[in-house]
Scaffold this active site. Sequence first.
Site, PDB file in Angstrom:
ATOM      1  N   CYS A   1      -5.464   3.399  -5.875  1.00 50.35           N
ATOM      2  CA  CYS A   1      -5.785   2.723  -7.135  1.00 50.35           C
ATOM      3  C   CYS A   1      -7.059   3.357  -7.683  1.00 50.35           C
ATOM      4  O   CYS A   1      -7.390   4.472  -7.280  1.00 50.35           O
ATOM      5  CB  CYS A   1      -5.923   1.206  -6.938  1.00 50.35           C
ATOM      6  SG  CYS A   1      -7.251   0.708  -5.824  1.00 50.35           S
TER       7      CYS A   1
ATOM      8  N   ASN B   1     -10.328   1.404  -5.028  1.00 57.51           N
ATOM      9  CA  ASN B   1     -10.026   1.224  -3.592  1.00 57.51           C
ATOM     10  C   ASN B   1     -10.714  -0.027  -3.018  1.00 57.51           C
ATOM     11  O   ASN B   1     -11.094  -0.072  -1.863  1.00 57.51           O
ATOM     12  CB  ASN B   1     -10.397   2.476  -2.781  1.00 57.51           C
ATOM     13  CG  ASN B   1      -9.852   2.468  -1.346  1.00 57.51           C
ATOM     14  OD1 ASN B   1     -10.491   2.952  -0.424  1.00 57.51           O
ATOM     15  ND2 ASN B   1      -8.676   1.928  -1.145  1.00 57.51           N
TER      16      ASN B   1
ATOM     17  N   CYS C   1      -9.536  -3.389  -4.599  1.00 60.33           N
ATOM     18  CA  CYS C   1      -8.625  -4.507  -4.912  1.00 60.33           C
ATOM     19  C   CYS C   1      -7.167  -4.205  -4.559  1.00 60.33           C
ATOM     20  O   CYS C   1      -6.612  -4.757  -3.604  1.00 60.33           O
ATOM     21  CB  CYS C   1      -8.697  -4.876  -6.400  1.00 60.33           C
ATOM     22  SG  CYS C   1     -10.321  -5.412  -6.971  1.00 60.33           S
ATOM     23  N   ARG C   2      -6.515  -3.341  -5.343  1.00 62.87           N
ATOM     24  CA  ARG C   2      -5.058  -3.183  -5.240  1.00 62.87           C
ATOM     25  C   ARG C   2      -4.609  -2.318  -4.071  1.00 62.87           C
ATOM     26  O   ARG C   2      -3.726  -2.724  -3.305  1.00 62.87           O
ATOM     27  CB  ARG C   2      -4.502  -2.608  -6.560  1.00 62.87           C
ATOM     28  CG  ARG C   2      -4.644  -3.543  -7.735  1.00 62.87           C
ATOM     29  CD  ARG C   2      -4.502  -2.819  -9.055  1.00 62.87           C
ATOM     30  NE  ARG C   2      -5.600  -1.870  -9.274  1.00 62.87           N
ATOM     31  CZ  ARG C   2      -5.705  -1.049 -10.280  1.00 62.87           C
ATOM     32  NH1 ARG C   2      -4.748  -1.022 -11.195  1.00 62.87           N
ATOM     33  NH2 ARG C   2      -6.737  -0.254 -10.413  1.00 62.87           N
ATOM     34  N   SER C   3      -5.168  -1.115  -3.937  1.00 60.16           N
ATOM     35  CA  SER C   3      -4.646  -0.244  -2.859  1.00 60.16           C
ATOM     36  C   SER C   3      -4.963  -0.767  -1.454  1.00 60.16           C
ATOM     37  O   SER C   3      -4.126  -0.620  -0.559  1.00 60.16           O
ATOM     38  CB  SER C   3      -5.081   1.220  -3.043  1.00 60.16           C
ATOM     39  OG  SER C   3      -6.474   1.370  -2.991  1.00 60.16           O
TER      40      SER C   3
ATOM     41  N   ASP D   1      -3.514  -5.652 -12.693  1.00 61.01           N
ATOM     42  CA  ASP D   1      -4.849  -5.319 -12.193  1.00 61.01           C
ATOM     43  C   ASP D   1      -5.752  -6.552 -12.151  1.00 61.01           C
ATOM     44  O   ASP D   1      -6.151  -7.057 -13.191  1.00 61.01           O
ATOM     45  CB  ASP D   1      -5.464  -4.239 -13.101  1.00 61.01           C
ATOM     46  CG  ASP D   1      -6.766  -3.697 -12.553  1.00 61.01           C
ATOM     47  OD1 ASP D   1      -7.323  -4.301 -11.605  1.00 61.01           O
ATOM     48  OD2 ASP D   1      -7.238  -2.672 -13.075  1.00 61.01           O
TER      49      ASP D   1
HETATM   50  P1  4NP Z   1      -9.001  -1.451  -7.859  1.00 59.40           P
HETATM   51  O1  4NP Z   1      -9.851  -2.420  -8.830  1.00 59.40           O
HETATM   52  O2  4NP Z   1      -8.838  -0.150  -8.607  1.00 59.40           O
HETATM   53  O3  4NP Z   1      -7.728  -2.190  -7.694  1.00 59.40           O
HETATM   54  O4  4NP Z   1      -9.814  -1.329  -6.601  1.00 59.40           O
HETATM   55  C1  4NP Z   1     -10.904  -1.995  -9.614  1.00 59.40           C
HETATM   56  C2  4NP Z   1     -12.133  -1.771  -9.040  1.00 59.40           C
HETATM   57  C3  4NP Z   1     -13.191  -1.366  -9.829  1.00 59.40           C
HETATM   58  C4  4NP Z   1     -13.001  -1.182 -11.183  1.00 59.40           C
HETATM   59  C5  4NP Z   1     -11.752  -1.385 -11.760  1.00 59.40           C
HETATM   60  C6  4NP Z   1     -10.700  -1.786 -10.969  1.00 59.40           C
HETATM   61  N1  4NP Z   1     -14.092  -0.797 -11.999  1.00 59.40           N
HETATM   62  O5  4NP Z   1     -13.899  -0.661 -13.236  1.00 59.40           O
HETATM   63  O6  4NP Z   1     -15.210  -0.538 -11.489  1.00 59.40           O
END
Ligand code: 4NP
Length: 150
Positions: free
Chosen positions: A8, A11, A13-15, A123
């Site tokens: 993602c 790294n 939340c989702r992955s 997301d």
């Molecule tokens: P992830 O979530 O990609 O699922 O880990 C996010 C983590 C950080 C951000 C966006 C999504 N950010 O904009 O910093």
Amino acid sequence: MKKILFVCLGNICRSPMAEFLMKDMVKQRGIEKEFLIESAGTSNEEEGNPVHIGTKNKLKEFGISTEGKFARQMNKEDYQTYDYIVAMETRNIDGILNIIKKDYYHKIYRLLDFSLNPRDIRDPWYTGNFEDTYQDIKEGLEYFLKYLGY
Ligand code: 4NP
């Protein structure tokens, strides 16, 4: 051995949710020895940070721990190491291509492209809703396992 890297943006939340849920699913099926399952982000923004509390709490509901996981950015070597680079959304595929330049071996997939309803994983960074994300990821992983022959 099937080597899978979920990807993602951050790294956190989702992955990691996909990584630890899939680890649990293969364990439940008694096939965990056939898999190497990890996760990474396309960005280095969250490098070294633990899993987001929303993901941690959602997986805790199912008795799944994310202990010991810290965010890391995907690198070129990962492309050689893993057989399946599985992105959470289309934008992540662009991020992966920025890192590796070209998908020579056609290893890049989007998780919900394995499902009957191809789309991006919702997301939680923007929605705050980790349940929706969990449902999307669970659906994707079930179809992914089917695709892999399980
Ligand atoms: P992830 O979530 O990609 O699922 O880990 C996010 C983590 C950080 C951000 C966006 C999504 N950010 O904009 O910093």
